[in-house]
Every structure is written in structure tokens, then in C-alpha cells.
Design a protein around this motif. Sequence first.
Motif, PDB file in Angstrom:
ATOM      1  N   LYS A  14       0.824  -1.211   0.000  1.00  9.22           N
ATOM      2  CA  LYS A  14       0.000   0.000   0.000  1.00  9.22           C
ATOM      3  C   LYS A  14       0.858   1.260   0.000  1.00  9.22           C
ATOM      4  CE  LYS A  14      -0.813  -0.300   5.001  1.00  9.22           C
ATOM      5  NZ  LYS A  14      -1.870  -0.520   6.020  1.00  9.22           N
ATOM      6  N   SER A  40      -4.609  -2.470  -6.784  1.00  6.15           N
ATOM      7  CA  SER A  40      -3.876  -1.202  -6.679  1.00  6.15           C
ATOM      8  C   SER A  40      -2.614  -1.234  -7.538  1.00  6.15           C
ATOM      9  CB  SER A  40      -3.536  -0.892  -5.218  1.00  6.15           C
ATOM     10  OG  SER A  40      -2.589  -1.809  -4.703  1.00  6.15           O
ATOM     11  N   LYS A  43      -3.842  -0.857 -11.131  1.00  2.00           N
ATOM     12  CA  LYS A  43      -4.174   0.552 -11.386  1.00  2.00           C
ATOM     13  C   LYS A  43      -2.923   1.395 -11.581  1.00  2.00           C
ATOM     14  CE  LYS A  43      -6.683   4.508  -9.510  1.00  2.00           C
ATOM     15  NZ  LYS A  43      -7.275   5.123  -8.304  1.00  2.00           N
ATOM     16  N   ARG A 174     -11.566   1.135   2.307  1.00  2.00           N
ATOM     17  CA  ARG A 174     -10.769   0.657   1.172  1.00  2.00           C
ATOM     18  C   ARG A 174     -10.858  -0.864   1.083  1.00  2.00           C
ATOM     19  NH1 ARG A 174      -5.426  -0.998   0.581  1.00  2.00           N
ATOM     20  NH2 ARG A 174      -4.464  -0.550  -1.429  1.00  2.00           N
TER      21      ARG A 174
END
Length: 373
Positions: A14, A40, A43, A174
Motif C-alpha cells: 500500500k 492497486s 491501477k 478501502r
Amino acid sequence: MTLKGKVKVDRKTKNLVKRIQPYEIAVIDHADLDEVAALSLIKARVKAVINVKPSITGKYPNLGPLALLNHNIPLIDNVGSDILSLQDDEIVEIEQNRIFVNGELYAIGVRQTKETITRMMELSRANIDHVLEKFVDNTLEYARMEQDLILKNLIVPCSLKTKFKNRHTLIVIRGKTYREDLLAIKSYIDEVRPVLVGVDGGADALIECGYKPDLIIGDMDSISDATLNCGAEIIVHAYPNGRAPGYERIKKMNLPATILPAPGTSEDVAMLLAYEAGTELIVAVGTHSNMIDFLEKGRRGMASTLLTRMKVGSVLVDAKGVSKLYGKSVGFGHVLQVVAASFIPFLIIASVSTALSQYGRLLLLKFRFLLGI
């Protein structure tokens, strides 16, 4: 095929995704890579992923590795911790399962494929009953220790500026599909204008969708500096003993914040805070609400979430996955089909009505006369 590119290195996925650039190679230390972390990375448009640990251990069927491979992102697993000594922006080359730096062999891992990951997922499903049994036992054990979540009211900070009384509250966490679900309920947000609460990275999602959170709550480990500076009220979730590691970050940024000690997860505390402050309805997006969700977060049980939902369930609407209720967007072709279908009743009426039939023939004759045919 040889892949070559700059690396970004971080033990926490993260944190890495906040600074990695498109087409760079991610070096992570993430056993049982969860789907949210994988999405993530997708992305961020990484070129490849090198993992210190196995991305799937077989403990449970985590979906992260397959998500990467479905997006054609190479995954080299279990390369060992020496790879973490690489510096950001160093150039590496990947040949199958081998990693080279400056032409020298640096590390060897396991090159995962859809077949190897699918096989591991099938093995983990065979083990799921045993995992579920342990998960339930842990949940019940911790529920006994954390029952004060129900028996006692969460103390609402007297400094709380955000007003919840007789208003709806939207809490964004999230979790899986949280961005898609948030967009799916946009009309609700615009019409009802609920109190907007972002739990850590959920506050970033609100900003991305064009909304400013009224309140940010969490341990402050997965939220951007820009969002923390948006002007929202900040509550740092602390351990029951009052220790709040996330407060150091807020302090360094010179931002005002309130520390709220409480057991459970930050999303649990956000729901309890809104409930105790008198909210009329809680709409939650991106929640963690099942065994896989919690195993992906490294938790062995979900006692606090079970207790929290027992307490706030009368005013809670869980919007997790709501985006999946909607199909593809309506295109121009669909509109034409609807318009064409709307003429069918008129055609049927015309075919059975003598007056309309005669009128139609007169129009046709006049049209032919004007064209000279």
C-alpha cells in the motif's frame, strides 16, 4: 522473453503503490497477496511484480495473484529477502524466473502462471473447512473479550465537530470494489447529502470521486498527504491502551486531530461513532464482512465486526458490491431499440382500426402523388 525496467521497493504494497510510476517493476514483501493490493498494482500500471514471499501459500484461495495474471502482469514469487536490498530506480532484467542486475544473476524465484495459481487455489479450497473452523473459534474467543463494544457505549469525543444527529452517514472503506460501488451510489450522495466519512484510504476514494470527506478516521497508514490536508476533521484510531502510532504522522503535518482509543478495526469504530452520535442511517461501502476479507487483512477472526454489526444493524445498509447489480451502461443502440419498440402498439392499433387504416391509405396515396409515382 526478457523484461527490463526500474524497480520500486517496499515491504508494504500500500505504500509502494503511492510512488511507483507506470511500467516500473514492483518489489514487494506480501505473502498471500490480496485482491485489493493486486488491483492497486494493476491501477498503477506496473510492468511486473517480484514478491519476496509466496503470493499464494495455499492457506486460503486469495484472488490477488490471479488478478495480476489476468491483466498480463508477470509475477515472480518467493525470491527471498535479499531482493529488498535493491535501491529504488535500479535497473533489473527478468528472464523467466531469474532476476539480473548489471548483467549478474541476483535472485531466482518461481514464475507463476494461471495454471500454477489455479492449482494452488484448488488445493486451498480443499483446506477451507479447517481454516473456517479455526476462524470461527478465534472470532468467538475474541468476541467474549471485546463484548464491551455492545455492552458499553463508545465515548463520543466532546471535541467532535461533525454533526451526525438525524442525518445519513456514508462510510467508505478501502475494500473490494469500493471505487465502483461509490460511483454506483452517486445519485444517492448528491440527493441526500450524507455525512461523508473516509476510513483511511477510503477518504482518498471520496476525493477521487469529487467529494470532500467531512471526517477522516483510521490509523493513518494508507491515506495520502493531500487528502489529510483537505480540511476534513481527523480522528486517529488508537489501541484500547491509548497508543496511537498514526498520530505521529498527523503531528508532523501540523494538523489538528482527536485520538479515539477503541478495540476493533477502524471501520468498526467509524460505524459505532456515527451510531452513538445519533445518525439516522449508515451506508457502508467497501466493508470487510467475510472470512476471506479478514484473512486477506491478516486477521484470524472478525469478533469486533460481528459485535459492531449486531449493535448498529438496525440502521446499517451495506452497499458493498452494489455496482455488480448494474449491467453495462446504456448505449445509443439500446435507446433506438426502446424507441422502435414504442411504435409497436401504434402499429397494432392501426392494423385493427378501420378508420386509421383508411387514413393511412390516404396518406400513402398523397405521398405517391407528390412524388409522381
